[in-house]
Design an enzyme around this catalytic site. Structure first.
Site, short mmCIF file in Angstrom:
data_model
loop_
_atom_site.label_atom_id
_atom_site.label_comp_id
_atom_site.label_asym_id
_atom_site.label_seq_id
_atom_site.Cartn_x
_atom_site.Cartn_y
_atom_site.Cartn_z
N LEU A 185 0.86 -1.19 0.00
CA LEU A 185 0.00 0.00 0.00
C LEU A 185 0.89 1.23 0.00
CD1 LEU A 185 -1.85 -2.33 0.96
CD2 LEU A 185 -3.06 -0.67 2.37
N LYS A 267 -8.42 3.63 7.20
CA LYS A 267 -7.45 2.54 7.04
C LYS A 267 -8.16 1.19 6.88
CE LYS A 267 -3.63 4.92 7.32
NZ LYS A 267 -2.74 4.87 8.49
N GLY A 289 3.41 0.72 5.60
CA GLY A 289 4.55 1.40 6.19
C GLY A 289 4.32 1.86 7.61
N GLN A 298 -1.95 4.26 14.50
CA GLN A 298 -0.93 3.22 14.53
C GLN A 298 -0.59 2.74 15.95
OE1 GLN A 298 2.35 4.60 12.10
NE2 GLN A 298 1.01 4.99 10.35
N CYS A 457 15.40 13.96 -18.83
CA CYS A 457 15.96 13.03 -17.84
C CYS A 457 16.55 11.86 -18.62
CB CYS A 457 14.90 12.56 -16.85
SG CYS A 457 13.61 11.51 -17.57
#
EC number: 2.8.1.4
Length: 484
Positions: A185, A267, A289, A298, A457
């Site tokens: 994710l 979430k 993460g 979290q 680039c």
């Protein structure tokens, strides 16, 4: 050039069938990653390493080859060597002298020999003889095994001698394709990009899933960093970039869910959607993460509540990591500049969020949510091979590419400052300006709108992404510069 590739040590303790499978996969990955540099590259496997031979001699191509191998899961390190038939001790000394002789004068050195196979001598016998003779013949200041200024290194395998020029470290882990797959994710920030790297480094092939809360600019930014991570660390495998339109989901949460529970509910909706996508792709694990208590959603109670909406295994590589350590690793792997300029929406929708949400309260709040909106988001999800994200930008904007800059046009070098400094772009009679990709969107409005700008680039990936965004924003004076 010949390289000896040393595999990740944990591979060498596997059973014979597993070890053989892993090393074969690593050889396949090396060929895939180096194919565009040398279609004829030869990679042969032995029990604990691989031998790679290439005929290319162009310095830039060799540098690219070294950089790619340094970022490949499954490789502990690799050695650049010259190979000779094994002779007597005098012949070994002569070969070492050819490569190290001039650099030993006035230096303190040591000789290191590794040996495999049946021989009438030991590694120490070689080290003593070669060291003594090199000291006499090369004007060395002395020998020190503990603190040498120069190490004369070699390997002897059966009847072959390898004199080692240099050693390059890689990232370890298992070869991509040898283990299972995951769905990462991605928000594009520090945490999700480092988590993706950590999981890929271990050897898990990772697809990318982005929940779009911030519009087209955010999506393009996450596409860019996902492509960067894949290209640098995982390009031996083809993976998907999944973009799920979540603006309507977020709007429903903002309108129906109590403010203090918005973060946890959001979430949970993301995990529900990711699980459905993972089912579609036959993937058993999700990657996020998150780190313990970094933000309110979290905390351990909240993470437990979030996880209970899925039967998938949720992997959190950063769960016990400190934020500064995450930022430092992002700098090291090259994702920090992307993350610094990436909007982060998940953490800004709640005021006074709950750090210890109760399951019955969360479920009550979700009863107010119209699940048809989540279904609609999944129906509209886009699954695109990561190497084709540029081609899938859509037909709404035509991106013009030019191979030659004309007088009066300005070429904007949007590469990372390190790359622009190492290999400056110089075009006779043309104004070349450097403006890193991560600052381009914010600063482009400051440029003279009457001039034509050609974005440059190395591979044309970032330049096309940013040209698409600028053209979508109404800037008509942008093209992509792709010199032939």
């Amino acid at each position: 050039m010949k390289l000896i590739v040393k595999v990740f040590p944990e591979i060498t303790i596997k059973s014979r069938p597993v070890r053989t499978r892993f090393i074969r996969q690593l050889a396949k990955n090396i060929r895939a990653v180096l194919r565009d540099l040398d279609p004829a590259v030869v990679v042969n496997g032995v029990w604990d390493n691989l031998e790679l031979e290439t005929r290319i001699t162009e310095p830039k191509a060799l540098k690219d080859m070294t950089e790619r191998l340094s970022c490949m899961p499954g490789i502990a390190h690799f050695l650049q060597v010259d190979e000779y038939p094994l002779g007597d001790f005098d012949d070994i000394t002569e070969k070492c002298k050819q490569h190290y002789g001039q650099s030993l004068e006035g230096k303190i050195f040591s000789v290191r020999c590794k040996r495999a196979g049946k021989h009438t001598f030991s590694s120490m016998d070689v080290e003593k003889y070669v060291g003594s003779k090199l000291r006499r013949e090369c004007g060395a200041a002395g020998i020190s095994l503990k603190a040498p200024q120069i190490e004369v290194r070699m390997e002897i395998r059966d009847q072959r001698l390898f004199v080692i020029h240099s050693q390059h470290d890689s990232i370890g882990g298992y070869p991509l394709g040898a283990l299972e797959q995951t769905l990462v994710l991605m928000s594009g920030g520090f945490d999700s990009t480092v988590a993706a790297y950590q999981i890929m480094r271990r050897g898990l092939m990772s697809h990318f899933c982005f929940f779009n809360l911030g519009g087209r600019a955010h999506e393009l930014g996450v596409m860019e960093v996902a492509h960067f991570i894949w290209k640098k660390y995982g390009s031996s495998q083809r993976v998907l970039f999944v973009s799920v339109p979540f603006e309507e989901v977020l709007g429903e949460i903002l309108g129906k869910v109590d403010n203090s529970h918005m973060g946890v509910v959001l979430k949970r909706m993301m995990l529900r959607a990711a699980s459905r996508i993972a089912d579609q792709l036959q993937i058993d694990a999700l990657v996020t993460g998150e780190a313990i208590s970094q933000v309110s959603s979290q905390t351990l109670p909240n993470l437990s509540l979030i996880d209970c909406v899925t039967e998938k295994l949720v992997l959190r590589p950063l769960i016990a990591s400190h934020k500064q350590d995450i930022i430092d690793l992002a700098e090291e792997i090259g994702t920090a500049d992307f993350a610094k300029h990436m909007p982060e929406y998940c953490g800004v929708i709640s005021v006074n969020p709950k750090t210890h949400a109760k399951r019955n309260r969360v479920e009550y709040e979700e009863q107010q949510f119209d699940m048809a909106i989540l279904e609609r988001a999944l129906e509209n999800a886009k699954l695109v091979p990561i190497d084709r994200v540029i081609d899938e930008l859509g037909q709404d904007v035509q991106i013009e590419e030019v191979s030659e800059a004309l007088a009066g046009q300005i070429v904007v070098d949007i590469r990372h400052p390190d790359a622009a400094e190492d290999e400056p772009l110089e075009i006779a009679g043309i104004d070349v300006q450097t403006l890193p990709f991560y600052a381009l969107n914010a600063r482009f409005k400051e440029l003279d709108n009457s001039r034509q700008y050609l974005l440059y680039c190395d591979k044309g990936v970032m330049s096309r992404l940013h040209a698409h965004h600028l053209l979508s924003e109404g800037y008509a004076n942008v093209r992509v510069y792709r010199p032939s």
